[in-house]
Write a protein that holds these residues in place. Structure first.
Motif, mmCIF file in Angstrom:
data_model
loop_
_atom_site.group_PDB
_atom_site.id
_atom_site.type_symbol
_atom_site.label_atom_id
_atom_site.label_comp_id
_atom_site.label_asym_id
_atom_site.label_seq_id
_atom_site.Cartn_x
_atom_site.Cartn_y
_atom_site.Cartn_z
ATOM 1 N N VAL A 191 1.091 5.663 -10.922
ATOM 2 C CA VAL A 191 -0.281 5.385 -10.518
ATOM 3 C C VAL A 191 -0.730 6.301 -9.383
ATOM 4 N N GLY A 192 0.130 6.488 -8.401
ATOM 5 C CA GLY A 192 -0.279 7.207 -7.212
ATOM 6 C C GLY A 192 0.021 8.689 -7.194
ATOM 7 N N PHE A 193 1.016 9.123 -7.989
ATOM 8 C CA PHE A 193 1.445 10.511 -7.916
ATOM 9 C C PHE A 193 1.447 11.209 -9.273
ATOM 10 N N GLY A 194 0.913 10.544 -10.299
ATOM 11 C CA GLY A 194 0.745 11.185 -11.595
ATOM 12 C C GLY A 194 2.028 11.503 -12.327
ATOM 13 N N GLN A 195 3.116 10.759 -12.046
ATOM 14 C CA GLN A 195 4.372 10.996 -12.734
ATOM 15 C C GLN A 195 4.304 10.463 -14.168
ATOM 16 N N PRO B 122 13.492 0.189 -7.519
ATOM 17 C CA PRO B 122 13.324 1.374 -8.371
ATOM 18 C C PRO B 122 12.219 1.231 -9.414
ATOM 19 N N VAL B 123 12.017 0.021 -9.910
ATOM 20 C CA VAL B 123 10.933 -0.192 -10.879
ATOM 21 C C VAL B 123 9.580 -0.014 -10.194
ATOM 22 N N TRP B 124 9.443 -0.574 -8.988
ATOM 23 C CA TRP B 124 8.201 -0.384 -8.232
ATOM 24 C C TRP B 124 7.970 1.084 -7.922
ATOM 25 N N MET B 125 9.055 1.794 -7.629
ATOM 26 C CA MET B 125 8.922 3.221 -7.356
ATOM 27 C C MET B 125 8.406 3.970 -8.579
ATOM 28 N N MET B 126 8.852 3.550 -9.757
ATOM 29 C CA MET B 126 8.387 4.178 -10.984
ATOM 30 C C MET B 126 6.885 3.928 -11.175
ATOM 31 N N LEU B 127 6.456 2.694 -10.937
ATOM 32 C CA LEU B 127 5.040 2.363 -11.105
ATOM 33 C C LEU B 127 4.173 3.081 -10.071
ATOM 34 N N LEU C 7 4.955 1.372 7.040
ATOM 35 C CA LEU C 7 5.475 0.832 5.777
ATOM 36 C C LEU C 7 6.960 0.500 5.861
ATOM 37 N N GLY C 8 7.759 1.461 6.337
ATOM 38 C CA GLY C 8 9.202 1.292 6.290
ATOM 39 C C GLY C 8 9.768 0.443 7.410
ATOM 40 N N VAL C 9 9.197 0.532 8.607
ATOM 41 C CA VAL C 9 9.715 -0.203 9.759
ATOM 42 C C VAL C 9 8.908 -1.466 10.019
ATOM 43 N N GLY C 10 7.599 -1.328 10.103
ATOM 44 C CA GLY C 10 6.778 -2.460 10.518
ATOM 45 C C GLY C 10 6.490 -3.470 9.435
ATOM 46 N N THR C 11 6.337 -3.010 8.177
ATOM 47 C CA THR C 11 5.893 -3.920 7.112
ATOM 48 C C THR C 11 7.041 -4.467 6.291
ATOM 49 N N TYR C 12 7.882 -3.588 5.747
ATOM 50 C CA TYR C 12 8.948 -4.035 4.846
ATOM 51 C C TYR C 12 9.846 -5.069 5.509
ATOM 52 N N ASN C 13 10.325 -4.772 6.708
ATOM 53 C CA ASN C 13 11.283 -5.667 7.357
ATOM 54 C C ASN C 13 10.634 -6.963 7.814
ATOM 55 N N ALA C 14 9.372 -6.888 8.265
ATOM 56 C CA ALA C 14 8.686 -8.121 8.656
ATOM 57 C C ALA C 14 8.501 -9.040 7.454
ATOM 58 N N TRP D 286 8.165 -0.845 0.274
ATOM 59 C CA TRP D 286 9.278 0.102 0.359
ATOM 60 C C TRP D 286 9.142 1.218 -0.674
ATOM 61 N N ALA D 287 8.611 0.885 -1.850
ATOM 62 C CA ALA D 287 8.392 1.920 -2.861
ATOM 63 C C ALA D 287 7.373 2.945 -2.370
ATOM 64 N N LEU D 288 6.294 2.469 -1.757
ATOM 65 C CA LEU D 288 5.298 3.386 -1.192
ATOM 66 C C LEU D 288 5.915 4.245 -0.096
ATOM 67 N N TYR D 289 6.708 3.628 0.755
ATOM 68 C CA TYR D 289 7.385 4.357 1.828
ATOM 69 C C TYR D 289 8.287 5.446 1.248
ATOM 70 N N SER D 290 9.053 5.108 0.205
ATOM 71 C CA SER D 290 9.988 6.063 -0.384
ATOM 72 C C SER D 290 9.255 7.245 -1.010
ATOM 73 N N TRP D 291 8.125 6.981 -1.671
ATOM 74 C CA TRP D 291 7.376 8.070 -2.288
ATOM 75 C C TRP D 291 6.767 8.987 -1.239
#
Length: 325
Positions: free
Chosen positions: A114-118, A105-110, A76-83, A166-171
Protein backbone atom coordinates in the motif's frame (compact mmCIF):
# COMPACT_ATOMS: atom_id res chain seq x y z
CA UNK A 1 23.88 -22.19 5.13
CA UNK A 2 25.92 -23.32 8.13
CA UNK A 3 25.38 -21.17 11.21
CA UNK A 4 28.18 -20.99 13.76
CA UNK A 5 27.35 -21.34 17.49
CA UNK A 6 28.20 -17.66 17.96
CA UNK A 7 25.81 -16.55 15.21
CA UNK A 8 23.13 -18.89 16.52
CA UNK A 9 23.43 -17.30 19.96
CA UNK A 10 23.23 -13.82 18.43
CA UNK A 11 19.96 -14.74 16.70
CA UNK A 12 18.41 -16.57 19.68
CA UNK A 13 19.14 -13.93 22.33
CA UNK A 14 16.84 -11.22 20.82
CA UNK A 15 13.60 -13.28 20.78
CA UNK A 16 14.46 -14.53 24.27
CA UNK A 17 14.81 -10.92 25.45
CA UNK A 18 11.65 -9.77 23.62
CA UNK A 19 9.68 -12.60 25.21
CA UNK A 20 11.07 -11.56 28.59
CA UNK A 21 9.93 -8.00 27.89
CA UNK A 22 6.36 -9.22 27.46
CA UNK A 23 6.46 -11.37 30.59
CA UNK A 24 8.05 -8.69 32.76
CA UNK A 25 5.60 -6.14 31.38
CA UNK A 26 2.78 -8.41 32.50
CA UNK A 27 4.39 -8.90 35.93
CA UNK A 28 4.59 -5.13 36.41
CA UNK A 29 0.87 -4.60 35.70
CA UNK A 30 -0.56 -2.55 38.55
CA UNK A 31 2.80 -1.30 39.81
CA UNK A 32 2.73 1.84 37.66
CA UNK A 33 0.85 3.13 34.59
CA UNK A 34 1.92 1.34 31.37
CA UNK A 35 2.68 4.45 29.27
CA UNK A 36 4.69 5.97 32.12
CA UNK A 37 6.57 2.67 32.40
CA UNK A 38 7.46 2.90 28.71
CA UNK A 39 8.73 6.46 29.14
CA UNK A 40 10.83 5.48 32.15
CA UNK A 41 12.21 2.45 30.31
CA UNK A 42 13.52 4.53 27.43
CA UNK A 43 14.76 7.18 29.82
CA UNK A 44 16.95 4.51 31.41
CA UNK A 45 18.10 3.39 27.96
CA UNK A 46 19.09 6.96 27.09
CA UNK A 47 21.16 7.22 30.27
CA UNK A 48 22.81 3.81 29.77
CA UNK A 49 23.67 4.51 26.13
CA UNK A 50 24.93 8.04 26.71
CA UNK A 51 28.58 7.02 27.38
CA UNK A 52 28.64 5.22 24.00
CA UNK A 53 26.61 7.69 21.95
CA UNK A 54 27.05 11.22 23.34
CA UNK A 55 29.46 12.11 20.52
CA UNK A 56 26.53 12.68 18.16
CA UNK A 57 25.91 15.91 20.08
CA UNK A 58 29.17 17.29 18.72
CA UNK A 59 27.43 17.78 15.37
CA UNK A 60 23.84 18.79 16.22
CA UNK A 61 23.35 20.09 12.67
CA UNK A 62 23.30 16.49 11.39
CA UNK A 63 20.39 15.72 13.70
CA UNK A 64 18.49 18.96 13.03
CA UNK A 65 18.76 18.49 9.26
CA UNK A 66 17.14 15.07 9.56
CA UNK A 67 14.79 15.61 12.48
CA UNK A 68 11.48 14.86 10.68
CA UNK A 69 12.67 11.38 9.70
CA UNK A 70 14.33 10.70 13.05
CA UNK A 71 11.23 11.89 14.91
CA UNK A 72 9.05 9.62 12.76
CA UNK A 73 10.99 6.40 13.35
CA UNK A 74 11.58 7.29 17.00
CA UNK A 75 7.88 7.88 17.56
CA UNK A 76 6.87 4.63 15.83
CA UNK A 77 9.56 2.28 17.11
CA UNK A 78 10.24 3.66 20.59
CA UNK A 79 7.27 5.77 21.63
CA UNK A 80 4.32 3.97 20.03
CA UNK A 81 5.06 0.26 19.60
CA UNK A 82 6.30 -0.34 23.14
CA UNK A 83 3.61 1.79 24.78
CA UNK A 84 0.90 -0.14 22.94
CA UNK A 85 2.52 -3.42 23.94
CA UNK A 86 2.50 -2.51 27.62
CA UNK A 87 -1.09 -1.32 27.31
CA UNK A 88 -1.97 -4.63 25.63
CA UNK A 89 -0.43 -6.57 28.52
CA UNK A 90 -2.91 -4.95 30.91
CA UNK A 91 -5.65 -7.24 29.58
CA UNK A 92 -3.89 -9.82 27.41
CA UNK A 93 -1.30 -12.50 28.17
CA UNK A 94 2.36 -12.54 27.10
CA UNK A 95 1.70 -15.61 24.95
CA UNK A 96 -1.13 -13.90 23.08
CA UNK A 97 0.84 -10.67 22.70
CA UNK A 98 3.92 -12.38 21.26
CA UNK A 99 1.89 -14.63 18.97
CA UNK A 100 0.03 -11.64 17.54
CA UNK A 101 3.37 -9.86 17.25
CA UNK A 102 4.60 -12.78 15.13
CA UNK A 103 2.24 -11.54 12.42
CA UNK A 104 4.42 -8.46 11.89
CA UNK A 105 5.91 -9.83 8.62
CA UNK A 106 2.39 -9.98 7.19
CA UNK A 107 1.77 -6.35 8.18
CA UNK A 108 5.09 -5.46 6.61
CA UNK A 109 3.95 -7.06 3.37
CA UNK A 110 0.69 -5.09 3.38
CA UNK A 111 2.44 -1.82 4.23
CA UNK A 112 4.94 -2.46 1.45
CA UNK A 113 2.14 -2.97 -1.04
CA UNK A 114 0.00 0.00 0.00
CA UNK A 115 2.66 2.49 1.00
CA UNK A 116 5.68 1.59 -1.10
CA UNK A 117 4.23 0.00 -4.24
CA UNK A 118 5.71 -3.45 -3.67
CA UNK A 119 4.28 -6.18 -5.92
CA UNK A 120 2.56 -9.06 -4.14
CA UNK A 121 3.10 -12.62 -5.34
CA UNK A 122 0.77 -15.59 -4.97
CA UNK A 123 2.96 -17.22 -2.33
CA UNK A 124 2.85 -14.04 -0.27
CA UNK A 125 -0.94 -14.00 -0.31
CA UNK A 126 -1.09 -17.67 0.71
CA UNK A 127 1.41 -16.99 3.47
CA UNK A 128 -0.57 -13.99 4.66
CA UNK A 129 -3.76 -16.07 4.81
CA UNK A 130 -2.05 -18.73 6.97
CA UNK A 131 -0.55 -16.17 9.35
CA UNK A 132 -3.82 -14.25 9.69
CA UNK A 133 -5.58 -17.54 10.42
CA UNK A 134 -3.10 -18.14 13.25
CA UNK A 135 -3.75 -14.68 14.70
CA UNK A 136 -7.51 -15.20 14.49
CA UNK A 137 -7.12 -18.51 16.32
CA UNK A 138 -5.46 -16.68 19.21
CA UNK A 139 -8.05 -13.89 19.20
CA UNK A 140 -10.82 -16.50 19.21
CA UNK A 141 -9.16 -18.40 22.06
CA UNK A 142 -9.72 -21.59 20.12
CA UNK A 143 -13.48 -20.98 19.80
CA UNK A 144 -14.61 -19.48 16.50
CA UNK A 145 -17.91 -18.51 18.13
CA UNK A 146 -15.97 -15.84 20.00
CA UNK A 147 -15.27 -14.09 16.69
CA UNK A 148 -18.91 -14.33 15.66
CA UNK A 149 -19.88 -12.68 18.92
CA UNK A 150 -17.12 -10.04 18.54
CA UNK A 151 -15.86 -10.72 22.05
CA UNK A 152 -12.26 -9.63 21.65
CA UNK A 153 -9.81 -8.84 24.42
CA UNK A 154 -8.82 -5.16 24.18
CA UNK A 155 -5.16 -6.02 24.64
CA UNK A 156 -5.19 -8.26 21.56
CA UNK A 157 -6.53 -5.41 19.44
CA UNK A 158 -3.92 -3.03 20.86
CA UNK A 159 -1.20 -5.53 19.92
CA UNK A 160 -2.51 -5.67 16.37
CA UNK A 161 -2.18 -1.89 16.24
CA UNK A 162 1.32 -2.14 17.73
CA UNK A 163 2.27 -4.65 15.02
CA UNK A 164 1.14 -2.20 12.35
CA UNK A 165 3.24 0.54 13.98
CA UNK A 166 6.30 -1.73 13.96
CA UNK A 167 5.74 -2.61 10.30
CA UNK A 168 5.68 1.09 9.42
CA UNK A 169 8.82 1.64 11.48
CA UNK A 170 10.60 -1.25 9.73
CA UNK A 171 9.72 0.02 6.26
CA UNK A 172 10.94 3.52 7.05
CA UNK A 173 14.19 1.99 8.25
CA UNK A 174 14.50 -0.06 5.05
CA UNK A 175 13.45 2.81 2.76
CA UNK A 176 14.95 5.94 4.33
CA UNK A 177 15.01 9.33 2.59
CA UNK A 178 18.01 10.35 0.48
CA UNK A 179 19.77 12.12 3.37
CA UNK A 180 19.97 8.79 5.25
CA UNK A 181 21.36 6.70 2.38
CA UNK A 182 24.83 6.13 1.00
CA UNK A 183 27.44 8.81 1.48
CA UNK A 184 24.82 11.27 2.77
CA UNK A 185 24.13 9.12 5.83
CA UNK A 186 25.90 10.29 9.00
CA UNK A 187 28.66 7.95 10.20
CA UNK A 188 26.74 6.92 13.32
CA UNK A 189 27.37 3.49 14.79
CA UNK A 190 24.57 1.28 16.16
CA UNK A 191 24.61 2.92 19.63
CA UNK A 192 24.55 6.45 18.27
CA UNK A 193 21.74 5.73 15.82
CA UNK A 194 19.67 3.99 18.51
CA UNK A 195 20.34 6.84 20.96
CA UNK A 196 19.05 9.45 18.53
CA UNK A 197 15.88 7.39 18.01
CA UNK A 198 15.48 7.07 21.77
CA UNK A 199 15.82 10.83 22.25
CA UNK A 200 13.01 11.59 19.81
CA UNK A 201 10.86 8.63 20.84
CA UNK A 202 11.39 9.46 24.50
CA UNK A 203 9.95 12.93 24.01
CA UNK A 204 6.83 11.38 22.47
CA UNK A 205 6.66 8.85 25.31
CA UNK A 206 6.86 11.62 27.89
CA UNK A 207 4.07 13.51 26.18
CA UNK A 208 1.88 10.41 26.08
CA UNK A 209 2.58 9.70 29.76
CA UNK A 210 1.42 13.23 30.58
CA UNK A 211 -1.84 12.55 28.72
CA UNK A 212 -2.14 9.27 30.61
CA UNK A 213 -1.64 11.05 33.93
CA UNK A 214 -4.36 13.58 33.08
CA UNK A 215 -6.76 10.84 32.03
CA UNK A 216 -6.15 8.78 35.17
CA UNK A 217 -6.48 11.86 37.35
CA UNK A 218 -9.81 12.75 35.74
CA UNK A 219 -11.18 9.21 36.11
CA UNK A 220 -9.96 8.37 39.61
CA UNK A 221 -12.83 7.94 42.05
CA UNK A 222 -12.79 9.97 45.27
CA UNK A 223 -11.11 8.04 48.06
CA UNK A 224 -9.38 5.63 45.66
CA UNK A 225 -5.69 4.91 46.32
CA UNK A 226 -3.27 7.19 44.49
CA UNK A 227 -1.50 5.80 41.42
CA UNK A 228 2.25 5.45 41.85
CA UNK A 229 4.13 7.21 39.05
CA UNK A 230 7.51 6.18 40.44
CA UNK A 231 8.67 2.55 40.75
CA UNK A 232 8.02 1.13 44.19
CA UNK A 233 10.13 -1.73 45.52
CA UNK A 234 13.19 -3.54 44.27
CA UNK A 235 11.15 -5.94 42.08
CA UNK A 236 9.79 -3.07 40.00
CA UNK A 237 13.23 -1.51 39.65
CA UNK A 238 14.74 -4.89 38.71
CA UNK A 239 12.07 -5.37 36.05
CA UNK A 240 12.66 -1.90 34.60
CA UNK A 241 16.42 -2.44 34.50
CA UNK A 242 15.90 -5.74 32.70
CA UNK A 243 13.67 -4.30 29.98
CA UNK A 244 16.04 -1.34 29.57
CA UNK A 245 19.16 -3.50 29.20
CA UNK A 246 17.97 -6.82 27.73
CA UNK A 247 15.18 -6.15 25.19
CA UNK A 248 16.31 -2.58 24.45
CA UNK A 249 20.11 -2.61 24.19
CA UNK A 250 21.41 -6.19 24.22
CA UNK A 251 18.76 -7.55 21.84
CA UNK A 252 19.19 -4.62 19.43
CA UNK A 253 22.95 -5.13 19.23
CA UNK A 254 22.78 -8.94 18.91
CA UNK A 255 20.09 -8.67 16.24
CA UNK A 256 22.16 -6.28 14.17
CA UNK A 257 25.21 -8.57 14.28
CA UNK A 258 23.09 -11.64 13.53
CA UNK A 259 21.43 -10.03 10.51
CA UNK A 260 24.84 -9.01 9.19
CA UNK A 261 26.00 -12.63 9.47
CA UNK A 262 23.10 -14.48 7.80
CA UNK A 263 20.98 -11.80 6.10
CA UNK A 264 17.49 -10.51 6.95
CA UNK A 265 15.53 -13.32 5.25
CA UNK A 266 16.98 -16.09 7.39
CA UNK A 267 17.17 -13.94 10.53
CA UNK A 268 13.45 -13.10 10.29
CA UNK A 269 12.53 -16.71 11.05
CA UNK A 270 14.11 -16.45 14.49
CA UNK A 271 11.48 -13.84 15.45
CA UNK A 272 9.01 -16.72 15.64
CA UNK A 273 10.92 -18.08 18.65
CA UNK A 274 9.50 -15.18 20.68
CA UNK A 275 6.14 -16.87 21.44
CA UNK A 276 7.97 -20.09 22.36
CA UNK A 277 10.12 -18.28 24.91
CA UNK A 278 7.08 -16.30 26.08
CA UNK A 279 5.26 -19.57 26.78
CA UNK A 280 8.24 -20.86 28.79
CA UNK A 281 8.70 -17.67 30.79
CA UNK A 282 4.94 -17.34 31.40
CA UNK A 283 4.78 -20.88 32.75
CA UNK A 284 7.82 -20.35 35.00
CA UNK A 285 7.07 -16.88 36.36
CA UNK A 286 3.32 -16.31 35.88
CA UNK A 287 1.88 -19.81 36.09
CA UNK A 288 0.14 -19.23 32.74
CA UNK A 289 0.52 -22.46 30.79
CA UNK A 290 -0.09 -22.53 27.03
CA UNK A 291 -3.48 -23.67 25.76
CA UNK A 292 -3.87 -26.11 22.88
CA UNK A 293 -4.48 -23.35 20.35
CA UNK A 294 -1.20 -21.53 21.09
CA UNK A 295 1.12 -24.08 19.41
CA UNK A 296 -1.41 -24.47 16.58
CA UNK A 297 -1.39 -20.72 16.01
CA UNK A 298 2.40 -20.66 16.10
CA UNK A 299 2.56 -23.38 13.43
CA UNK A 300 0.14 -21.45 11.22
CA UNK A 301 2.03 -18.18 11.61
CA UNK A 302 5.38 -19.87 10.99
CA UNK A 303 4.03 -21.68 7.93
CA UNK A 304 2.63 -18.45 6.57
CA UNK A 305 5.92 -16.63 6.95
CA UNK A 306 7.83 -19.59 5.46
CA UNK A 307 5.60 -19.60 2.38
CA UNK A 308 5.56 -15.83 1.93
CA UNK A 309 9.34 -15.55 2.30
CA UNK A 310 10.01 -18.22 -0.31
CA UNK A 311 11.41 -20.92 1.95
CA UNK A 312 8.45 -23.08 0.88
CA UNK A 313 7.48 -22.87 -2.79
CA UNK A 314 4.03 -23.71 -4.10
CA UNK A 315 4.20 -25.97 -7.16
CA UNK A 316 1.22 -27.91 -8.44
CA UNK A 317 -0.42 -27.65 -5.05
CA UNK A 318 2.63 -29.13 -3.28
CA UNK A 319 5.19 -27.38 -1.09
CA UNK A 320 8.90 -27.90 -1.70
CA UNK A 321 11.41 -26.78 0.87
CA UNK A 322 14.63 -25.07 -0.05
CA UNK A 323 17.29 -23.10 1.75
CA UNK A 324 17.66 -19.36 1.73
CA UNK A 325 20.96 -17.66 1.20
Amino acid sequence: MNISPRTLALLVIPPMMWAGNAVVGRMLVGTMPPVAMNALRWGLVAVLLAPLAWRVCRAPGRILARWPYLALIGTLGVGTYNALQYLALQTSTPINVTLIGASIPVWMMLVGRVGFGQTLQARQLVGAALSVLGVLLVLAQGQWSVLRQVQLVPGDLLMLLASLAWALYSWWLAQPPAHMRGDARPDWDWAEFLWVQVLFGGLWALGCSAVEASWIGAHTLPGAPAVSWWPQGWRTWAGLLFIAIGPSILAYRCWGLGVQAVGPNLAAFFINLTPVFAALWSALFLGQWPRWYHPCALLLITAGIAVSSGWVRLRSGRGQSHGAT
